[in-house]
Write a protein that holds these residues in place. Sequence first.
Motif, PDB file in Angstrom:
ATOM      1  N   MET A   1       0.807  -1.212   0.000  1.00 53.41           N
ATOM      2  CA  MET A   1       0.000   0.000   0.000  1.00 53.41           C
ATOM      3  C   MET A   1       0.848   1.273   0.000  1.00 53.41           C
ATOM      4  O   MET A   1       0.421   2.301  -0.542  1.00 53.41           O
ATOM      5  N   ASP A   2       2.056   1.238   0.559  1.00 56.51           N
ATOM      6  CA  ASP A   2       2.929   2.415   0.518  1.00 56.51           C
ATOM      7  C   ASP A   2       3.232   2.817  -0.923  1.00 56.51           C
ATOM      8  O   ASP A   2       3.416   4.000  -1.214  1.00 56.51           O
ATOM      9  N   PHE A   3       3.291   1.847  -1.811  1.00 54.66           N
ATOM     10  CA  PHE A   3       3.495   2.126  -3.240  1.00 54.66           C
ATOM     11  C   PHE A   3       2.203   2.611  -3.889  1.00 54.66           C
ATOM     12  O   PHE A   3       2.167   3.650  -4.561  1.00 54.66           O
ATOM     13  N   ILE A   4       1.127   1.884  -3.684  1.00 57.74           N
ATOM     14  CA  ILE A   4      -0.130   2.167  -4.382  1.00 57.74           C
ATOM     15  C   ILE A   4      -0.650   3.559  -4.054  1.00 57.74           C
ATOM     16  O   ILE A   4      -1.145   4.278  -4.945  1.00 57.74           O
ATOM     17  N   TYR A   5      -0.526   3.981  -2.798  1.00 54.98           N
ATOM     18  CA  TYR A   5      -1.025   5.299  -2.412  1.00 54.98           C
ATOM     19  C   TYR A   5      -0.252   6.441  -3.068  1.00 54.98           C
ATOM     20  O   TYR A   5      -0.723   7.588  -3.069  1.00 54.98           O
ATOM     21  N   GLN A   6       0.910   6.149  -3.624  1.00 50.83           N
ATOM     22  CA  GLN A   6       1.690   7.198  -4.278  1.00 50.83           C
ATOM     23  C   GLN A   6       1.383   7.330  -5.768  1.00 50.83           C
ATOM     24  O   GLN A   6       1.900   8.245  -6.428  1.00 50.83           O
TER      25      GLN A   6
ATOM     26  N   SER B   1      -8.177   1.010   2.076  1.00 51.21           N
ATOM     27  CA  SER B   1      -8.057   0.530   0.709  1.00 51.21           C
ATOM     28  C   SER B   1      -7.781   1.701  -0.226  1.00 51.21           C
ATOM     29  O   SER B   1      -7.727   2.857   0.188  1.00 51.21           O
ATOM     30  N   ALA B   2      -7.590   1.393  -1.498  1.00 54.41           N
ATOM     31  CA  ALA B   2      -7.241   2.399  -2.499  1.00 54.41           C
ATOM     32  C   ALA B   2      -8.410   2.573  -3.458  1.00 54.41           C
ATOM     33  O   ALA B   2      -8.852   1.609  -4.081  1.00 54.41           O
ATOM     34  N   HIS B   3      -8.909   3.808  -3.570  1.00 54.37           N
ATOM     35  CA  HIS B   3      -9.965   4.114  -4.515  1.00 54.37           C
ATOM     36  C   HIS B   3      -9.404   4.975  -5.644  1.00 54.37           C
ATOM     37  O   HIS B   3      -8.612   5.888  -5.391  1.00 54.37           O
ATOM     38  N   VAL B   4      -9.819   4.674  -6.853  1.00 54.41           N
ATOM     39  CA  VAL B   4      -9.396   5.452  -8.018  1.00 54.41           C
ATOM     40  C   VAL B   4     -10.385   6.600  -8.190  1.00 54.41           C
ATOM     41  O   VAL B   4     -11.556   6.382  -8.499  1.00 54.41           O
ATOM     42  N   VAL B   5      -9.891   7.830  -8.002  1.00 53.34           N
ATOM     43  CA  VAL B   5     -10.768   9.002  -8.019  1.00 53.34           C
ATOM     44  C   VAL B   5     -10.400   9.996  -9.117  1.00 53.34           C
ATOM     45  O   VAL B   5     -11.071  11.012  -9.286  1.00 53.34           O
ATOM     46  N   ALA B   6      -9.330   9.707  -9.860  1.00 55.26           N
ATOM     47  CA  ALA B   6      -8.873  10.573 -10.947  1.00 55.26           C
ATOM     48  C   ALA B   6      -8.065   9.707 -11.908  1.00 55.26           C
ATOM     49  O   ALA B   6      -7.677   8.575 -11.556  1.00 55.26           O
ATOM     50  N   PRO B   7      -7.784  10.185 -13.112  1.00 60.93           N
ATOM     51  CA  PRO B   7      -6.990   9.385 -14.048  1.00 60.93           C
ATOM     52  C   PRO B   7      -5.653   8.972 -13.431  1.00 60.93           C
ATOM     53  O   PRO B   7      -4.965   9.778 -12.794  1.00 60.93           O
TER      54      PRO B   7
END
Length: 362
Positions: A83-88, A117-123
Amino acid sequence: MTQIESPAPQPAGRPPFRADHVGSLLRPPEVLRARDDFAAGRIGAGELRGIEDAAIREVVRMQQEVGLRSATDGEFRRESWHMDFIYQLGGIRKVQDDTIRVAFHNDQKTLVWAPPSAHVVAPLALEHTIFGEAFAFLAGTVSASTGKAVTAKLTIPSPSMVHYRGGRSAIDASVYPDLDRFWTDLAAAYAEEVRRLYDLGCRYLQLDDTSLAYLNDPVQRQHVSEIGGDPEHQHEHYIANINRALSGRPADLAVTTHMCRGNNQSMWAAEGGYDFVAEALFNELDVDGFFCEWDDERSGGFEPLRFVPKGKRVVLVDGDQLCLSPQCGFSSTKEGNDLTQDQQWAKLALIVETAQEVWDSP
């Protein structure tokens, strides 16, 4: 299913090595204390980094001393392996989503939790080289060491991990009305990340992908169905998009993938052999080696290895294609697994000794 042409045998000295490990290592107590102190505002970012730097120098020295030919930074700068990667990633928002829970268990205990969790909110986009500074420090530490040469290895989550937990429900439909563009943008962001890491000197990259192991479990496939996914073919979509992300990689960049069934404080989340994904996984995923998990009955048998083409290395397969490693990292999250530092290094030493005995080389 279409098979890719069997690759040529790997050149000597190219990762994955006969004796290798997944990446994360037990955090030293001083690192855990420093991260707590930083979170509480008792120390600043510079002091935290200095403590992490010292610990990474020491853990690189110990990997070299034990005889490994690759060295990671132990993932000491991370809270968790992925998650440290994905959030960036640009376009990702960290969300506390209590509707999706993850169950980890072993013979002694069970942990059910709803992590952020990780949500996609922009391109989706790559706004900076994720873990770039961390890798540069690791590479510099490895090159400055005076003992036997090792290769600096970086571990990052696979593109699949951006999608798996929330699926369609975690991707804003106004941003991505259909998933084709989502996958195009995600693969492009990863391809750019790979290019930048290579420019920093990375020659051994590992994509950690629990989803490709989870999807062997009928319970996990039911979860995929419940969140709007395609449980019968999702692994094929993942493999195709990982390949898109790697399509432009230089020939001298070795890439492996690690696929375990979950690891949190010595507990696991999924079970079952690799049978469901094996044919597509081994024949179509364009990587040099596979870190697989065969450590107990819940991991299934070795039958899926019949799909492994010549030229690829797997933990475990026939002698010429065999490598050894622990089944997962020692500290996928900051808490670490249920073992001591001494036990961790004894396990790694045994792997090196076995590789030396079998192949006369770690």
